[in-house]
Write a protein that holds these residues in place. Sequence first.
Motif, PDB file in Angstrom:
ATOM      1  N   ILE A 123       0.858  -1.179   0.000  1.00 46.29           N
ATOM      2  CA  ILE A 123       0.000   0.000   0.000  1.00 46.29           C
ATOM      3  C   ILE A 123       0.896   1.232   0.000  1.00 46.29           C
ATOM      4  CG2 ILE A 123      -1.714   1.313   1.299  1.00 46.29           C
ATOM      5  CD1 ILE A 123      -2.673  -1.302   2.498  1.00 46.29           C
ATOM      6  N   PRO A 124       0.710   2.162  -0.978  1.00 44.58           N
ATOM      7  CA  PRO A 124       1.477   3.407  -0.911  1.00 44.58           C
ATOM      8  C   PRO A 124       0.930   4.304   0.216  1.00 44.58           C
ATOM      9  CG  PRO A 124      -0.019   3.462  -2.766  1.00 44.58           C
ATOM     10  CD  PRO A 124      -0.139   2.092  -2.164  1.00 44.58           C
ATOM     11  N   LEU A 125       1.816   4.849   1.006  1.00 44.78           N
ATOM     12  CA  LEU A 125       1.407   5.640   2.163  1.00 44.78           C
ATOM     13  C   LEU A 125       2.398   6.777   2.376  1.00 44.78           C
ATOM     14  CD1 LEU A 125      -0.814   5.501   4.407  1.00 44.78           C
ATOM     15  CD2 LEU A 125       0.904   4.408   5.869  1.00 44.78           C
ATOM     16  N   LYS A 126       1.883   7.954   2.726  1.00 43.04           N
ATOM     17  CA  LYS A 126       2.792   9.065   3.001  1.00 43.04           C
ATOM     18  C   LYS A 126       3.676   8.704   4.191  1.00 43.04           C
ATOM     19  CE  LYS A 126       0.097  12.889   1.136  1.00 43.04           C
ATOM     20  NZ  LYS A 126      -0.492  14.223   1.423  1.00 43.04           N
ATOM     21  N   ALA A 127       4.898   9.173   4.076  1.00 45.85           N
ATOM     22  CA  ALA A 127       5.877   8.811   5.106  1.00 45.85           C
ATOM     23  C   ALA A 127       5.451   9.268   6.505  1.00 45.85           C
ATOM     24  CB  ALA A 127       7.243   9.398   4.741  1.00 45.85           C
ATOM     25  N   ASP A 128       4.694  10.367   6.573  1.00 49.72           N
ATOM     26  CA  ASP A 128       4.285  10.876   7.874  1.00 49.72           C
ATOM     27  C   ASP A 128       3.295   9.951   8.557  1.00 49.72           C
ATOM     28  OD1 ASP A 128       5.862  13.043   7.340  1.00 49.72           O
ATOM     29  OD2 ASP A 128       4.208  14.317   6.610  1.00 49.72           O
ATOM     30  N   ARG A 153       0.872   4.482  11.343  1.00 54.17           N
ATOM     31  CA  ARG A 153      -0.533   4.210  11.604  1.00 54.17           C
ATOM     32  C   ARG A 153      -0.965   2.816  11.141  1.00 54.17           C
ATOM     33  NH1 ARG A 153      -3.845   9.821  10.388  1.00 54.17           N
ATOM     34  NH2 ARG A 153      -2.591  11.178  11.764  1.00 54.17           N
ATOM     35  N   ILE A 154      -0.250   2.251  10.136  1.00 55.20           N
ATOM     36  CA  ILE A 154      -0.592   0.905   9.639  1.00 55.20           C
ATOM     37  C   ILE A 154       0.597   0.003   9.922  1.00 55.20           C
ATOM     38  CG2 ILE A 154      -1.185  -0.509   7.628  1.00 55.20           C
ATOM     39  CD1 ILE A 154      -2.430   1.937   6.379  1.00 55.20           C
ATOM     40  N   PRO A 155       0.452  -0.919  10.856  1.00 51.19           N
ATOM     41  CA  PRO A 155       1.579  -1.822  11.140  1.00 51.19           C
ATOM     42  C   PRO A 155       1.854  -2.709   9.927  1.00 51.19           C
ATOM     43  CG  PRO A 155      -0.400  -2.549  12.291  1.00 51.19           C
ATOM     44  CD  PRO A 155      -0.732  -1.207  11.696  1.00 51.19           C
ATOM     45  N   GLY A 156       3.103  -2.821   9.584  1.00 53.72           N
ATOM     46  CA  GLY A 156       3.462  -3.644   8.436  1.00 53.72           C
ATOM     47  C   GLY A 156       4.942  -3.539   8.087  1.00 53.72           C
ATOM     48  N   ILE A 157       5.288  -4.109   6.972  1.00 54.02           N
ATOM     49  CA  ILE A 157       6.684  -4.173   6.514  1.00 54.02           C
ATOM     50  C   ILE A 157       6.865  -3.174   5.380  1.00 54.02           C
ATOM     51  CG2 ILE A 157       8.455  -5.650   5.509  1.00 54.02           C
ATOM     52  CD1 ILE A 157       6.917  -8.035   6.721  1.00 54.02           C
ATOM     53  N   VAL A 158       7.857  -2.283   5.519  1.00 62.86           N
ATOM     54  CA  VAL A 158       8.163  -1.299   4.472  1.00 62.86           C
ATOM     55  C   VAL A 158       9.057  -1.978   3.440  1.00 62.86           C
ATOM     56  CG1 VAL A 158       9.207   0.919   3.955  1.00 62.86           C
ATOM     57  CG2 VAL A 158       7.957   0.602   6.099  1.00 62.86           C
ATOM     58  N   HIS A 159       8.593  -2.019   2.227  1.00 63.49           N
ATOM     59  CA  HIS A 159       9.360  -2.660   1.154  1.00 63.49           C
ATOM     60  C   HIS A 159      10.140  -1.651   0.312  1.00 63.49           C
ATOM     61  CE1 HIS A 159       8.007  -6.872   1.378  1.00 63.49           C
ATOM     62  NE2 HIS A 159       6.861  -6.354   1.884  1.00 63.49           N
ATOM     63  N   ASP A 160       9.658  -0.436   0.146  1.00 66.51           N
ATOM     64  CA  ASP A 160      10.350   0.538  -0.684  1.00 66.51           C
ATOM     65  C   ASP A 160       9.773   1.904  -0.402  1.00 66.51           C
ATOM     66  OD1 ASP A 160      12.077   1.569  -2.504  1.00 66.51           O
ATOM     67  OD2 ASP A 160      11.293   0.481  -4.250  1.00 66.51           O
ATOM     68  N   GLN A 161      10.410   2.922  -0.998  1.00 64.78           N
ATOM     69  CA  GLN A 161       9.905   4.275  -0.902  1.00 64.78           C
ATOM     70  C   GLN A 161      10.138   4.970  -2.215  1.00 64.78           C
ATOM     71  OE1 GLN A 161      12.025   6.309   2.201  1.00 64.78           O
ATOM     72  NE2 GLN A 161      13.961   6.369   1.060  1.00 64.78           N
ATOM     73  N   ILE A 189       4.101  -0.067   1.958  1.00 58.39           N
ATOM     74  CA  ILE A 189       4.023  -0.915   3.149  1.00 58.39           C
ATOM     75  C   ILE A 189       3.165  -2.141   2.837  1.00 58.39           C
ATOM     76  CG2 ILE A 189       3.195  -1.044   5.544  1.00 58.39           C
ATOM     77  CD1 ILE A 189       3.737   1.922   5.791  1.00 58.39           C
ATOM     78  N   GLU A 190       3.655  -3.283   3.279  1.00 57.99           N
ATOM     79  CA  GLU A 190       2.868  -4.517   3.230  1.00 57.99           C
ATOM     80  C   GLU A 190       2.230  -4.704   4.604  1.00 57.99           C
ATOM     81  OE1 GLU A 190       3.350  -9.331   2.415  1.00 57.99           O
ATOM     82  OE2 GLU A 190       5.128  -8.064   2.680  1.00 57.99           O
ATOM     83  N   PRO A 191       0.917  -4.576   4.706  1.00 55.87           N
ATOM     84  CA  PRO A 191       0.270  -4.702   6.024  1.00 55.87           C
ATOM     85  C   PRO A 191       0.507  -6.082   6.617  1.00 55.87           C
ATOM     86  CG  PRO A 191      -1.209  -3.703   4.435  1.00 55.87           C
ATOM     87  CD  PRO A 191      -0.043  -4.197   3.660  1.00 55.87           C
ATOM     88  N   ILE A 192       0.573  -6.098   7.940  1.00 59.66           N
ATOM     89  CA  ILE A 192       0.833  -7.352   8.630  1.00 59.66           C
ATOM     90  C   ILE A 192      -0.266  -8.369   8.325  1.00 59.66           C
ATOM     91  CG2 ILE A 192       0.984  -8.443  10.929  1.00 59.66           C
ATOM     92  CD1 ILE A 192       3.483  -6.957  10.135  1.00 59.66           C
TER      93      ILE A 192
END
Length: 575
Positions: free
Chosen positions: A3-8, A12-20, A29-32
Amino acid sequence: YVIPLKADFKGRIPGIVHDQSASGATVFIEPISTVALNNRWRELQLEEEREVQRILAGLSNLVAEEGEFIKRTVEALAELDLAFAKAKYAEEIEGVEPKLVAFRKVAGGLHPGSSIQLIKARHPLLDPATVVPVDVHLDDDYFIIVITGPNTGGKTVSLKTVGLLSLMAQCGLAIPAAEGSALSIFSDIYADIGDEQSIEQSLSTFSAHITNVINILGQAEERSLVLLDDLGAGTAPGEGSAIARALLSHLLRRRITTFIATHYPELKFYAHTTPGVENACVEFDLETLSPTYELSIGLPGRSNAFAIARRLGLSPEIVSQAEGLVSPESLETEGLLAEIKQAHREALASQEAAEAARRQVENLERELRQELADIERTRREILSTAREEAKQKLEEVRVELRKIRAGLGLAAVSQEWVAQAEDRLASLEPKPIEPVVQPRFMPQKPLRLGDTVWVAGLQATGEITELTGDEAEVQVGSFRIRAAVGDLELRSRAAQPEVRERAVSVPRVASPGLELNLLGQTVEEVLPRLDKYLNDAYLAGLPQVRIIHGKGTGALRRAVRDFVASHPLVASWRP
C-alpha cells in the motif's frame, strides 16, 4: 501486495516497508494482515512455475523421441518449399527450363567445348514487358566474344544476362529465355563489371579493374566462364588497348570461355583476324539517337560519333574538319561496316519471311489433310448407312422368296423362276465402298526405315520396312503393302534404324462375298479356308461378313469361334 502511504503516516498501519519513492515522501508498506496471504500466493506461483516446467519437459521428451522423423519432415518441407518457390518464380519471369549440356570435344583442339545457346534471353531483373531480348550463341569456331557499341547501348546488360542465366541454370532455376536455350555447366563464373575505384584503398578505376583481372586469371581454368566489362579502360587508350589485346591472347591460349565489352577499335580488328574470337555489337538507331539494345554476333560495332554530332546540330564545318582528321582507311571501314550491317539486316528479314511462308504452307497442308479426312469419313458413313439399308431390304426379299419356294414344292417352272429371282438379287448385292483417291502431298520430312506413318487408303497406321525411290513398303498389322511416299503421312520417327526385310507385296483381291458356308467340313479343312476368306474380305474393304458353321457335335463351332476371336483382322464378332 503493498500500500502506498505518506511517510508521515507510516506508523498508523503496522506492516513491513518494502520501498519508498525517489523523493522519500511515499513509502510502500505490506500490512501485517496480508503477509500470510502474500506468502501463500507466492508459494502457489512457484508451484505453478514448477508444473509448467514439468509439462514442458514432458512435451520436449515426446518431441525428442520423434526428433529424427521431425527433422526429415522439415527437410522434405524445405525441398517442397524450394520447388514451389522455383515454380512461382519461373511463372513470374515467364521462364523456361534450359537444356544443360556437357563440355564436348571440338575438332582443332583450341575450343574448350563450351556451349551457350540463349534464344531471346532477358535480364531477370528487368521488366519483361519492356526489355529487349538478345540472342547469344557460341559455335565450334569461337569461344571468346568481343562486344562493342555506344555507351548505354546494352553491352554491360548483355554480359550480366549471360552470367546470371548461366548461374540460374546451374541452380536449377528456369531462365527468362525462349524454348531451345542450352548452356554448359561451368565450374566457375568470374566477372569484373562496374567501376570499383576506392579512395580508402587508393585504387583508381584502372587499378581496380586490373586487380580483379589478376585475381580472375589466378583462379580461372578451361571450364570457367569469364565476363569482363570495359577491359583496359581507365588509362591511356593506346596502353589500355595493348593490355586488352594481351589479356585476350592469354585467355585464348588457356582456352577459357570469355565475353568482353570494350570501346577499343583495335579489339574489333583483333577479333576479326584471330581464330577462336568473334565480334559482336549492340545496335544504335541514328534516327532517334537512341540504342536499340539488340545484340548482333558476327558484326563489330560502329563508331557513331560523327553521325550523332550532325543529328544534334553541330556545325557541318566542324564535323567535316573532324572527319578530315581521321584516316581515310578508318572512314572507309566505317562505310563498309554500315553496308555489311544493312545487308545482314536484309538477309535476316528475308530469312524470317521465308520461314513465315514455310509455316503458312505447312499449316495450310495440315488443314487440307484434315478436311480431306473429314470428307472421306463422312462419305464412308453415308455409304455404310446406305449399304446397311440395302442389305436389310434384300434380306426381307430373300425371306419372302424362301416362303414362296416352300409353298411351290417341286414345280419346275416355279423353281426356275425363283432361281432367276435369286440371281437378280445377287446382282443387286451392295458393292464394297471404294476409297477416294487422296491427292499426294510431299511428306513434311524425309521418311526413314522404321518411321510410323498414316496410310490414308487403309485409314490405319503402319511402320515403313523398305524404301525404294518414290514407293515405300509399310507393315500394317500382319500385312505388308506398297504405297507411294506421297500417300504416307509421318506420325513418329523411328528410335533406331530397322534392318531391311525382303519385300512381300499384297495384291488386291475381288470381294469374296458377304457369307462363307462351312457346313459339312472338318476343322482341318475349315481353318485355312477361313483365314484366307477373312484376309480377302479385309483387302476388299468389307465392313462385316457372315460365317455359317452349323451345330453338329460342336467341334467346328468352337474352332471357328476361337479362330475368329483371336484373328488380328476381326474387330468384333457375335454368334
